[in-house]
Write a protein that holds these residues in place. Structure first.
Motif, PDB file in Angstrom:
ATOM      1  N   SER A   1       0.838  -1.197   0.000  1.00  0.00           N
ATOM      2  CA  SER A   1       0.000   0.000   0.000  1.00  0.00           C
ATOM      3  C   SER A   1       0.873   1.247   0.000  1.00  0.00           C
ATOM      4  O   SER A   1       2.049   1.207   0.370  1.00  0.00           O
ATOM      5  CB  SER A   1      -0.913   0.009   1.226  1.00  0.00           C
ATOM      6  OG  SER A   1      -0.141   0.027   2.417  1.00  0.00           O
ATOM      7  N   VAL A   2       0.279   2.350  -0.431  1.00  0.00           N
ATOM      8  CA  VAL A   2       0.969   3.634  -0.477  1.00  0.00           C
ATOM      9  C   VAL A   2       0.038   4.690   0.112  1.00  0.00           C
ATOM     10  O   VAL A   2      -1.156   4.722  -0.197  1.00  0.00           O
ATOM     11  CB  VAL A   2       1.351   4.030  -1.916  1.00  0.00           C
ATOM     12  CG1 VAL A   2       2.029   5.397  -1.932  1.00  0.00           C
ATOM     13  CG2 VAL A   2       2.261   2.973  -2.533  1.00  0.00           C
ATOM     14  N   ILE A   3       0.578   5.554   0.962  1.00  0.00           N
ATOM     15  CA  ILE A   3      -0.151   6.698   1.484  1.00  0.00           C
ATOM     16  C   ILE A   3       0.555   7.966   1.037  1.00  0.00           C
ATOM     17  O   ILE A   3       1.782   8.082   1.149  1.00  0.00           O
ATOM     18  CB  ILE A   3      -0.237   6.658   3.020  1.00  0.00           C
ATOM     19  CG1 ILE A   3      -1.080   5.469   3.473  1.00  0.00           C
ATOM     20  CG2 ILE A   3      -0.859   7.953   3.557  1.00  0.00           C
ATOM     21  CD1 ILE A   3      -1.214   5.361   4.976  1.00  0.00           C
ATOM     22  N   VAL A   4      -0.213   8.906   0.490  1.00  0.00           N
ATOM     23  CA  VAL A   4       0.323  10.193   0.056  1.00  0.00           C
ATOM     24  C   VAL A   4      -0.088  11.244   1.073  1.00  0.00           C
ATOM     25  O   VAL A   4      -1.261  11.349   1.440  1.00  0.00           O
ATOM     26  CB  VAL A   4      -0.190  10.577  -1.342  1.00  0.00           C
ATOM     27  CG1 VAL A   4       0.409  11.917  -1.775  1.00  0.00           C
ATOM     28  CG2 VAL A   4       0.151   9.490  -2.353  1.00  0.00           C
ATOM     29  N   THR A   5       0.886  12.030   1.526  1.00  0.00           N
ATOM     30  CA  THR A   5       0.630  13.073   2.517  1.00  0.00           C
ATOM     31  C   THR A   5       1.082  14.417   1.974  1.00  0.00           C
ATOM     32  O   THR A   5       2.170  14.525   1.401  1.00  0.00           O
ATOM     33  CB  THR A   5       1.377  12.784   3.826  1.00  0.00           C
ATOM     34  OG1 THR A   5       1.011  11.486   4.307  1.00  0.00           O
ATOM     35  CG2 THR A   5       1.047  13.819   4.884  1.00  0.00           C
ATOM     36  N   ALA A   6       0.242  15.434   2.136  1.00  0.00           N
ATOM     37  CA  ALA A   6       0.596  16.805   1.763  1.00  0.00           C
ATOM     38  C   ALA A   6       0.590  17.653   3.023  1.00  0.00           C
ATOM     39  O   ALA A   6      -0.414  17.690   3.747  1.00  0.00           O
ATOM     40  CB  ALA A   6      -0.385  17.361   0.738  1.00  0.00           C
ATOM     41  N   THR A   7       1.704  18.344   3.298  1.00  0.00           N
ATOM     42  CA  THR A   7       1.851  19.096   4.535  1.00  0.00           C
ATOM     43  C   THR A   7       2.298  20.514   4.244  1.00  0.00           C
ATOM     44  O   THR A   7       3.225  20.739   3.453  1.00  0.00           O
ATOM     45  CB  THR A   7       2.886  18.425   5.463  1.00  0.00           C
ATOM     46  OG1 THR A   7       2.493  17.073   5.703  1.00  0.00           O
ATOM     47  CG2 THR A   7       2.972  19.160   6.783  1.00  0.00           C
ATOM     48  N   SER A   8       1.618  21.484   4.865  1.00  0.00           N
ATOM     49  CA  SER A   8       2.041  22.877   4.822  1.00  0.00           C
ATOM     50  C   SER A   8       2.274  23.341   6.250  1.00  0.00           C
ATOM     51  O   SER A   8       2.229  22.548   7.201  1.00  0.00           O
ATOM     52  CB  SER A   8       0.980  23.747   4.146  1.00  0.00           C
ATOM     53  OG  SER A   8      -0.167  23.872   4.978  1.00  0.00           O
ATOM     54  N   GLU A   9       2.502  24.636   6.442  1.00  0.00           N
ATOM     55  CA  GLU A   9       2.714  25.148   7.791  1.00  0.00           C
ATOM     56  C   GLU A   9       1.459  25.046   8.639  1.00  0.00           C
ATOM     57  O   GLU A   9       1.528  25.009   9.870  1.00  0.00           O
ATOM     58  CB  GLU A   9       3.183  26.608   7.735  1.00  0.00           C
ATOM     59  CG  GLU A   9       4.572  26.794   7.142  1.00  0.00           C
ATOM     60  CD  GLU A   9       5.011  28.243   7.176  1.00  0.00           C
ATOM     61  OE1 GLU A   9       4.177  29.098   7.583  1.00  0.00           O
ATOM     62  OE2 GLU A   9       6.169  28.529   6.823  1.00  0.00           O
ATOM     63  N   THR A  10       0.290  25.001   7.984  1.00  0.00           N
ATOM     64  CA  THR A  10      -0.972  25.039   8.729  1.00  0.00           C
ATOM     65  C   THR A  10      -1.884  23.848   8.488  1.00  0.00           C
ATOM     66  O   THR A  10      -2.923  23.742   9.135  1.00  0.00           O
ATOM     67  CB  THR A  10      -1.761  26.311   8.374  1.00  0.00           C
ATOM     68  OG1 THR A  10      -2.043  26.318   6.961  1.00  0.00           O
ATOM     69  CG2 THR A  10      -0.964  27.554   8.731  1.00  0.00           C
ATOM     70  N   ASP A  11      -1.524  22.937   7.584  1.00  0.00           N
ATOM     71  CA  ASP A  11      -2.481  21.902   7.204  1.00  0.00           C
ATOM     72  C   ASP A  11      -1.761  20.626   6.793  1.00  0.00           C
ATOM     73  O   ASP A  11      -0.631  20.659   6.303  1.00  0.00           O
ATOM     74  CB  ASP A  11      -3.351  22.395   6.042  1.00  0.00           C
ATOM     75  CG  ASP A  11      -4.528  21.478   5.772  1.00  0.00           C
ATOM     76  OD1 ASP A  11      -5.360  21.291   6.678  1.00  0.00           O
ATOM     77  OD2 ASP A  11      -4.604  20.924   4.661  1.00  0.00           O
TER      78      ASP A  11
END
Length: 268
Positions: free
Chosen positions: A194-204
């Motif tokens: 399986s693969v999980i994609v994560t998107a991270t910013s300073e607030t989210d």
């Protein structure tokens, strides 16, 4: 396997949160407005999450509660509703005014499937008084409004150290006018991992699970710069793929193209 236990006193906040994005902002006082309710999901590493949806009710401050027929009452696997896929649950014509609440009536057949084990759960007052959600949206005459129910399963259902699971609702709220999106394709993909994609910013932070062909789409992101990481599980023998400084702006889809998973480097 130790039977998994759930803390579900806060599940009502998990199952749905409603937002309204007006497609039409013109109109005159009085008359009616069209409201559609759609179900979608920010997925997590579970095989299935089933919700038994039996009824929908809308409350306006001027007219009180009004029932809307569920188009197809029954069990919805919300994990199938990801990467831009949603399902129309109900459509209603409501009098103009202030829409203050939405109530979702659940049946008894709600469950998770984790590691091949299906575990039923109950939602307090889900069948009797329903799950109530505050909206506070003005409905204009001849306006058309879309309603999504969206929750982040990956962050809402947390495994504890003793094999138990705790439900801590993490809700994503966005409108058509505040909908930042990131899409891409992860390669290679295989049913063996399986693969999980994560998107991270300073607030989210947002997550996605790619489809079988590797495609993923994250919606409802606030504007900003994100770091996107595609992380395969440890059995794959592949390393993570990272893309930094991904700009997100409302009304535009940030297309990452292909995120290639290279073989992991084994240190001797």
């Amino acid at each position: 396997m130790m039977r998994k236990q759930f803390v579900l006193s806060v599940l009502a906040g998990l199952c749905a949160v409603m937002f309204f994005g007006a497609c039409s902002k013109t109109g005159t006082p009085g008359g009616t407005a069209k409201v559609d309710l759609r179900l979608t999901d920010a997925p997590g590493p579970f095989e299935h999450v089933y919700l038994d949806i039996q009824g929908i009710e809308f409350h306006t401050d001027e007219s009180g509660w009004q029932s809307a027929d569920v188009l197809l009452p029954g069990i919805y696997d919300v994990l199938k509703l990801r990467n831009g896929v949603d399902s129309l649950i109900a459509s209603a014509t409501l009098p103009t005014g202030t829409l203050s609440q939405v109530r979702v009536i659940l049946g008894d057949e709600n469950s998770f499937v984790i590691d091949g084990e299906q575990i039923p759960f109950k939602v307090p007052s889900g069948k009797q008084s329903g799950l109530k959600f505050n909206v506070h949206q003005e409905l204009l005459s001849d306006g058309s409004y879309t309603v999504w129910t969206d929750f982040d399963v990956a962050k809402s259902i947390v495994e504890t150290g003793n094999g138990a699971y705790i439900v801590k609702p993490v809700i994503r709220v966005f409108t058509e006018l505040t909908n930042g999106r990131i899409e891409g394709v992860v390669a290679p993909m295989s049913p063996d991992y399986s693969v999980i994609v994560t998107a991270t910013s300073e607030t989210d932070t947002a997550t996605a699970i790619p489809n079988e062909d590797g495609y993923f789409l994250m919606s409802g992101l606030p504007e900003g710069n994100y770091t996107v990481i595609a992380e395969p599980d440890s059995t794959s023998g592949l390393a993570v793929s990272t893309v930094a400084d991904v700009p997100v702006k409302f009304g535009i889809i940030s297309d990452l193209g292909t995120l290639t998973l290279a073989p992991a480097v084994v240190e001797e």
